[in-house]
Design an enzyme around this catalytic site. Structure first.
Site, PDB file in Angstrom:
ATOM      1  N   GLU A 204       3.908 -13.732 -13.027  1.00  0.00           N
ATOM      2  CA  GLU A 204       2.605 -13.134 -12.689  1.00  0.00           C
ATOM      3  C   GLU A 204       1.988 -13.811 -11.466  1.00  0.00           C
ATOM      4  OE1 GLU A 204       1.823 -10.436 -13.661  1.00  0.00           O
ATOM      5  OE2 GLU A 204       2.907 -10.201 -15.550  1.00  0.00           O
TER       6      GLU A 204
ATOM      7  N   THR B 133       3.227 -17.031  -8.713  1.00  0.00           N
ATOM      8  CA  THR B 133       3.384 -18.488  -8.812  1.00  0.00           C
ATOM      9  C   THR B 133       2.034 -19.181  -8.527  1.00  0.00           C
ATOM     10  OG1 THR B 133       3.866 -18.572  -6.464  1.00  0.00           O
ATOM     11  CG2 THR B 133       5.770 -18.368  -7.945  1.00  0.00           C
TER      12      THR B 133
ATOM     13  N   LYS C 241       0.821  -1.221   0.000  1.00  0.00           N
ATOM     14  CA  LYS C 241       0.000   0.000   0.000  1.00  0.00           C
ATOM     15  C   LYS C 241       0.853   1.269   0.000  1.00  0.00           C
ATOM     16  CE  LYS C 241      -4.105  -1.742  -0.107  1.00  0.00           C
ATOM     17  NZ  LYS C 241      -5.394  -1.635   0.428  1.00  0.00           N
TER      18      LYS C 241
END
Ligand code: ST9
Length: 628
Positions: free
Chosen positions: A461, A463, A228
């Protein structure tokens, strides 16, 4: 002869006979593309993929780009560049982008049908050509400045990259340390080293736009720990005039400092990129611009990641499909041994290996999985079609509906990516290559390259383990099971129907049991999760089963999709005679056979997965590391 074998008949069967895409094409935002146009595009992309795009597949593997540390370049060979240019010249990449960016919007289902063929023929073409799609994300999230940048990216056909990973921040993106310091002119200086960056260097476009996650420093209220605290910056390789798009010629301090030597897809440059290191290049700072001037990097980047996860699943499945079709061709020609019924007779005629039971089993495993997972990709894409249509309608009353469409798409994505890539990679190695016997191990046939090229699909992208966690914690628990409930209800209504004219009765029963088992697994894992409130280590039990659940539900969804197809095929078979069906007779019989086989061979295993999940205890977690 092309390595790439397409299955356009099955793609069209999915789109037009099962998924009813005629109803969507030519309507709303897709006004310019009716069914007839779509079929023409599919036909042309099929040819293009088989011929122009596939042409450089082998050469670019054997002669991959070479990194020059002195110039920080890794130029792409002539054969691949030609294939890439053929795709760009075709202009079909415009179907992925909005009209504002010079595109012709098409339903996702059509885009991913085309995607399958490009990705199966030569996947790195799709990846290098993703600049315009990236521009879509820049446009959607950007302010006026960024919207203009997005237009420039498309007009000038720049490449683009997603820049997340760092040497110590792989799956754990939030551990990233690359920092961003604000400048007085509104730009930011980026400093850090990123790793595994696809397409970060090449010479097929004049510029490359990096979409970089970095942590702002020195600004109050932003840049905290974890994902974040990351913001997304637009960092060009070469500076340009933000109005005209003309390159200023001034190099930005974003340099590729290494290209990985990989097991497969070698023509896809996987780069280390160093930002803002005074000792590299001309020592220029790496200047970037905050996307949309908002600090919302991880959410913005996930718009790219979601698309890329769909891409990876499609790539994997496309490779399995061509792997199977190559294996089938070989098996039909290769004579070896006598028919098993005559094995005692040493003088019996030799037969093609398609006569041998285990080869037939293997071929049907390959056929049923590749067709099931194609169905999975295209079915998932129909939810994206719904999202596109709802967004276009822009009706606030439909906000709840839109949310539901998004949730179902989100639920299916880890199945496409995680289940799709695992099943494809394993089957390519254990079944497609195996069909060729020892010859499969040789570079004479494309399978060994397929196996090497497909392994990455279970890794990048996110696992498979990440997909499993995403599936359970985010897509099921956080969603309170709503999307899963919706899909389960669709499967249940199929089970309750009279689908299949009596011929699918047994398979509907198998599906019912498997759905019960999968539901029970979810229930059991939720109980384990709840019990972790009292005994925190119980969360390990959940973690031991997230990948299992992903694979089990993948099997259930795929079986259901194939059985729906079988229902359609049976209707066609009963409504037409042999003369009117022609070649379609065998096609439809094959659809029914694949669905029945898939259900019979895979669904009973879901009960075993349930039993394993329910028996999971903490013994594995209690075991001393020294005992491994
Ligand atoms: C890579 C390159 O592998 C591979 C080659 C690709 C070739 C590229 C070229 C082609 C691409 C085409 C792109 C075209 C452009 C796009 C066009 C678009 C039309 N879904 O759970 P939390 C967000 S690159 C959505 O706490 P942690 C969400 O904002 C490397 N959003 O996570 C959430 O906030 P909230 C790939 C999601 O524990 C926030 O993240 N690397 C999702 O902080 C925090 O969530 C990876 O994929 C989601 N499923 O971090 C990383 N999940 O909850 C793998 C999270 O408030 N690791 N968000 O909504 C992970 O995914 C980790 O789970 C983690 C964990 C990093 C998310």
């Amino acid at each position: 002869m092309s390595h790439y074998k397409t299955n356009l008949r099955d793609i069209e069967f999915n789109l037009f006979e099962v998924l009813g895409r005629d109803e969507v094409l030519g309507t709303g935002p897709f006004g310019e593309i009716d069914s007839e146009t779509a079929r023409a595009i599919l036909g042309e992309v099929e040819r293009l993929s088989r011929e122009d795009l596939a042409a450089s597949y082998e050469d670019s593997d054997r002669n991959p780009p070479v990194f020059d540390p002195a110039t920080h370049t890794a130029p792409i060979g002539e054969s691949f560049t030609k294939s890439y240019q053929a795709w760009m010249d075709s202009e079909y990449w415009r179907l992925q982008i909005s009209e504002e960016l010079g595109g012709t919007p098409a339903p996702s289902s059509l885009v991913w049908a085309l995607g399958e063929m490009v990705l199966g023929a030569n996947a790195p073409i799709w990846m290098y050509a993703a600049g315009p799609a990236f521009a879509g994300v820049v446009h959607r999230n950007g302010n006026d400045r960024d919207k203009r940048i997005a237009q420039i990216m498309v007009e000038r056909q720049w490449g683009a990259t997603m820049v997340l990973t760092e040497p110590d921040a792989g799956s754990d993106v939030g551990a990233g340390r690359t920092k961003a310091t604000p400048n007085d002119d509104g730009s930011w200086n980026i400093e850090g080293v990123k790793r595994f960056i696809t397409s970060a260097e090449h010479d097929m476009s004049e510029n490359i736009m990096h979409l970089v996650l970095a942590r702002p420093v020195g600004v109050e209220g932003v840049g905290g720990p974890g994902t974040k605290g990351l913001s997304l910056f637009l960092v060009p390789k070469i500076h340009f005039d933000h109005e005209s798009g003309e390159l200023t010629g001034e190099r930005n301090g974003a340099y590729v400092t290494g290209v990985e030597h990989k097991m497969g897809i070698k023509v896809s440059n996987t780069c280390e990129v160093t930002f803002g290191d005074a000792s590299i290049g001309g020592g220029e700072p790496a200047k970037g611009w905050l996307l949309g001037e908002v600090h919302d990097g991880i959410a913005q980047m996930f718009q790219v990641i979601e698309n890329a996860r769909m891409m990876v699943g499609s790539k994997a499945i496309a490779t399995l499909s061509t792997g199977y079709l190559n294996a089938l061709d070989y098996a039909k020609q290769r004579e070896q041994g006598a028919d098993l019924t005559q094995s005692g007779d040493k003088t019996a005629p030799r037969v093609t290996i398609t006569h041998h039971p285990d080869v037939r089993r293997s071929l049907m495993v390959q056929k049923s999985f590749s067709e099931a997972m194609r169905a999975l990709v295209l079915y998932t894409a129909t939810w994206q079609d719904k999202i596109q249509l709802a967004e276009h309608a822009g009706d606030a009353q439909d906000a709840e509906e839109l949310q539901a469409f998004n949730a179902v798409n989100d639920l299916l994505l880890p199945i496409v990516k995680g289940y799709g890539s695992e099943r494809s990679w394993v089957l390519l190695g254990t079944e497609s290559l195996q069909t060729f016997g020892g010859s499969g191990f040789l570079q004479e046939y494309p399978i060994e390259q397929y196996v090497r090229d497909a392994k990455i699909d279970t890794l990048y992208e996110g696992t498979t383990a990440i997909q499993g966690q995403d599936f359970f914690f985010r897509k099921i628990v956080k969603d309170q099971g709503k999307a899963l409930g919706l899909i389960a209800a669709e499967i249940q209504s199929f089970i309750d129907s009279e689908a299949g004219n009596g011929r699918l009765k047994n398979e509907r029963q198998l599906l019912a049991t498997a759905l019960d088992d999968a539901n029970a697994m979810v229930g059991h894992m939720i109980n384990d999760l709840m019990s972790a409130q009292d005994e925190i280590r119980n969360i390990y039990k959940v973690g031991l089963n997230t990948s299992r659940l992903l694979m089990a539900l993948g099997d259930v969804v795929c079986a259901w999709l194939l059985l729906r197809q079988a229902e359609v095929a049976l209707e066609k078979l009963t409504s037409g005679d042999a003369a009117s069906l022609g070649k379609d007779q065998a096609f439809y019989e094959g659809k029914v056979a694949a669905a029945q086989f898939f259900a019979q061979y895979n669904l009973p295993k879901v009960s075993a997965e349930r039993a394993i999940a329910e028996a999971t205890d903490l013994s594995l977690m209690d075991l001393d590391e020294a005992s491994f």
